[in-house]
Structure formats: C-alpha cells, structure tokens
Design a protein around this motif. Structure first.
Motif, PDB file in Angstrom:
ATOM      1  N   UNK A   1       1.073  -1.000   0.207  1.00  0.00           N
ATOM      2  CA  UNK A   1       0.115  -0.798  -0.247  1.00  0.00           C
ATOM      3  C   UNK A   1       1.185   1.411  -0.036  1.00  0.00           C
ATOM      4  N   UNK A   2       1.660   1.490   0.921  1.00  0.00           N
ATOM      5  CA  UNK A   2       3.173   2.271   0.937  1.00  0.00           C
ATOM      6  C   UNK A   2       3.428   3.023  -0.394  1.00  0.00           C
ATOM      7  N   UNK A   3       3.522   1.685  -1.139  1.00  0.00           N
ATOM      8  CA  UNK A   3       4.866   1.582  -2.582  1.00  0.00           C
ATOM      9  C   UNK A   3       3.944   1.728  -3.230  1.00  0.00           C
TER      10      UNK A   3
ATOM     11  N   UNK B   1      10.799   1.929  -6.157  1.00  0.00           N
ATOM     12  CA  UNK B   1      11.024   1.135  -5.153  1.00  0.00           C
ATOM     13  C   UNK B   1      11.612  -0.149  -5.312  1.00  0.00           C
ATOM     14  N   UNK B   2      11.847   0.186  -6.339  1.00  0.00           N
ATOM     15  CA  UNK B   2      13.255  -1.369  -6.831  1.00  0.00           C
ATOM     16  C   UNK B   2      14.752  -0.534  -5.980  1.00  0.00           C
TER      17      UNK B   2
ATOM     18  N   UNK C   1       9.684  -5.824  -0.419  1.00  0.00           N
ATOM     19  CA  UNK C   1       9.066  -4.766  -1.962  1.00  0.00           C
ATOM     20  C   UNK C   1       9.330  -4.923  -2.766  1.00  0.00           C
ATOM     21  N   UNK C   2      10.399  -6.015  -2.808  1.00  0.00           N
ATOM     22  CA  UNK C   2      11.722  -6.565  -4.072  1.00  0.00           C
ATOM     23  C   UNK C   2      10.347  -7.631  -4.738  1.00  0.00           C
ATOM     24  N   UNK C   3      10.149  -8.697  -4.540  1.00  0.00           N
ATOM     25  CA  UNK C   3       8.864  -9.522  -5.337  1.00  0.00           C
ATOM     26  C   UNK C   3       8.571  -9.246  -5.918  1.00  0.00           C
ATOM     27  N   UNK C   4       7.198  -8.389  -5.644  1.00  0.00           N
ATOM     28  CA  UNK C   4       6.230  -7.672  -7.104  1.00  0.00           C
ATOM     29  C   UNK C   4       6.534  -7.258  -7.049  1.00  0.00           C
TER      30      UNK C   4
END
Length: 173
Positions: free
Chosen positions: A111-113, A121-122, A164-167
C-alpha cells in the motif's frame, strides 16, 4: 541436530506434494501457448534477449540478488556463526522473524509503495537490504545477546526489502 534438519526437509517435501496435487487438478488446456504466440511465431528467448529494457532489468537485478538475497541463504549463516560467534539456534529465530515480517508487512508495504515508481521501489528494496547487511555485519563487533539481537534484527529488516522486491520485479518484467 541433524534430525531436526531432516524433519524440516521432509515437511518441505510434503508441501511440494500439495503443490503437485494442485497442479494435477487444473483443467486441461491451462498453460497451453496459442499457436500465434508460440516460439515458432517469433516470441521466445531471442525476443527477450533482444529487449534492451529486459537486459537492463536483468543487470540491475543480478547484483542485488547475488550480493543481497543469495547471501541470506548462503553466506549470512556462516558469517553469523563463524565470525559473529552467534549460537546456531539464533539463526532459527532470525529466519522465523524474517518470515513473520514478510507475512505481516506485505499489505502495508504494498500500500505504501503503490504510489511510487517501480524503479524507486526497487532501489528502496536494495537500500533496505543494504541497511540489513550493515546491521548483521555489526554483530561481529558485539558479543553474546547483543550479537544475536543484531543478527535477528538484520534478518527482520531484510524481510521488509524482500516484501518490496518480489512484486516490483515481477511487475517490471
């Protein structure tokens, strides 16, 4: 103890059997590539390798995956036990807290990202991993409970980066 690791691997194997059963229950035709999109029609690895953006993503992901994520599985445990002199049991707690952080923080982190650019994000995920490794590396400067706390905290912080990384990487692909 060896028996506890054997038990964990057996439990893991059973979970894969459940996945195999789920795959076997899919209706027929699922996963079949339509003829117009088959590799013979020009969509294949050559197309992927020719895509400059995909190569950039691969290059940008190779370093963090090799020196970030892979080290969680390979080097961090050896470092914690051999260099930071942390009891191997602490690693169980570190991995457990890592998993809890991933499970509990997923929705909040996504939600934050959601309003961020994917590249931002990455980069944030890689920054979080860097902070996590800085925390873990300071465990060698401490001893006893402090070293154990730093290892556990570092693995927990790393879990935020994983969340954060995976999606984001999947979306970029």
């Amino acid at each position: 103890r060896v028996v506890t690791f054997q038990r964990l691997y057996l439990i893991d194997a059973v979970t894969f059997l459940g996945f195999a059963l789920a795959l076997a229950s899919l209706p027929s035709g699922v996963g079949v590539v339509p003829p117009s999109r088959s590799p013979e029609a020009g969509i294949g690895w050559s197309t992927v390798v020719a895509d400059r953006r995909m190569l950039m993503l691969f290059g940008c992901g190779l370093v963090p995956l090799t020196f970030g994520l892979a080290q969680l599985e390979a080097g961090a445990t050896a470092y914690a036990v051999s260099v930071a002199h942390v009891n191997p049991r602490v690693l169980g707690w570190a991995f457990a807290l890592n998993t809890v952080v991933v499970v509990v923080s997923q929705l909040a982190v996504l939600r934050l990202a959601s309003s961020w650019r994917r590249t931002t994000a990455l980069a944030t995920a890689v920054l979080i991993w860097s902070v996590a490794w800085a925390i873990v590396s300071t465990a060698a400067l401490a001893s006893g409970a402090r070293a154990a706390t730093l290892v556990i905290l570092g693995f927990a912080v790393f879990g935020l980066g994983e969340t954060l990384w995976a999606p984001i990487v999947t979306a970029l692909v």
